[in-house]
Design an enzyme around this catalytic site. Sequence first.
Site, mmCIF file in Angstrom:
data_model
loop_
_atom_site.group_PDB
_atom_site.id
_atom_site.type_symbol
_atom_site.label_atom_id
_atom_site.label_comp_id
_atom_site.label_asym_id
_atom_site.label_seq_id
_atom_site.Cartn_x
_atom_site.Cartn_y
_atom_site.Cartn_z
ATOM 1 N N ASP A 171 51.370 20.620 17.777
ATOM 2 C CA ASP A 171 50.859 21.984 17.916
ATOM 3 C C ASP A 171 49.650 21.999 18.864
ATOM 4 O O ASP A 171 48.977 20.979 19.047
ATOM 5 C CB ASP A 171 50.399 22.530 16.557
ATOM 6 C CG ASP A 171 51.558 22.695 15.591
ATOM 7 O OD1 ASP A 171 52.707 22.782 16.045
ATOM 8 O OD2 ASP A 171 51.280 22.713 14.368
HETATM 9 N N1 URA Z 1 53.109 19.112 11.753
HETATM 10 C C1 URA Z 1 52.384 20.201 12.047
HETATM 11 O O1 URA Z 1 52.219 21.086 11.233
HETATM 12 N N2 URA Z 1 51.843 20.281 13.273
HETATM 13 C C2 URA Z 1 51.978 19.301 14.211
HETATM 14 O O2 URA Z 1 51.433 19.436 15.307
HETATM 15 C C3 URA Z 1 52.723 18.176 13.871
HETATM 16 C C4 URA Z 1 53.284 18.098 12.645
#
Ligand code: URA
Length: 241
Positions: free
Chosen positions: A103
């Site tokens: 993310d």
């Molecule tokens: N899980 C999440 O919620 N975000 C990420 O970036 C990776 C795994």
Amino acid sequence: MRIDKFLAHKAFGTRKEVHDLIKQGLVKVNDSIVKKKDMHINPDVDVVTVQDQVVQAQLEYYIKFHKPAGYVTAVEDSTDPTIMELLPEEFQTLKVFPVGRLDKDTEGLLLLTNDGPWAHKIIHGKKNIGKTYYVEYSGALSDEGIQRIQAGIVLGDGTECKPAELSLHNDEGVMNEFGEIIHSCELTIYEGKYHQVKRMIGACGGTVTYLQRIAIDRITLDSIEEVGTFIDLTEEEKEIV
Ligand code: URA
């Protein structure tokens, strides 16, 4: 591709060191000594030698990168800055792309390659590749929630997660600037569903406040401890699939 760029990619040193090799007449293309450092070659067709040793043309790249927060995991994006902006420009020419996604606000280990089949094996292969996250969260994880994570939690929208490994850090927590107590844990998951870690922690009573991926199988942040840095994978690291 420029001969100096090609040799730098093939680990013959920095551009300057490669220029020295060229100046010394040690680099040949199709048996002719290279005179110009910006000579263009086609690595698939031309035979390049350095000190009469053939340089293999294979141009596959396997990189581990310490992603900072604030960048989206994409090659292009119309609104947000992408991780490609933090990497050498030639990565785009070489068609290097991220393997999976973190993310925008997540930091940590991201793999990049231009080897499609290898990336496919990492993401969709039969081998269960563990991805380990260091997680900071506010709130408290219920005992029942922890057991559900370990057994394979079903999220509110029906998404079924595989069993995961959760290890809570038994500290008293730290108060953040909003007066919330923040705890931490490590979570290893074997898939990569949308916002998976945040949703798993959320389903058990926590709210993720900081997320960092610290490992993919045996590949860790070793040698790229500083955010924004990257390095080639070792042969051993490439062999996780
Ligand atoms: N899980 C999440 O919620 N975000 C990420 O970036 C990776 C795994």
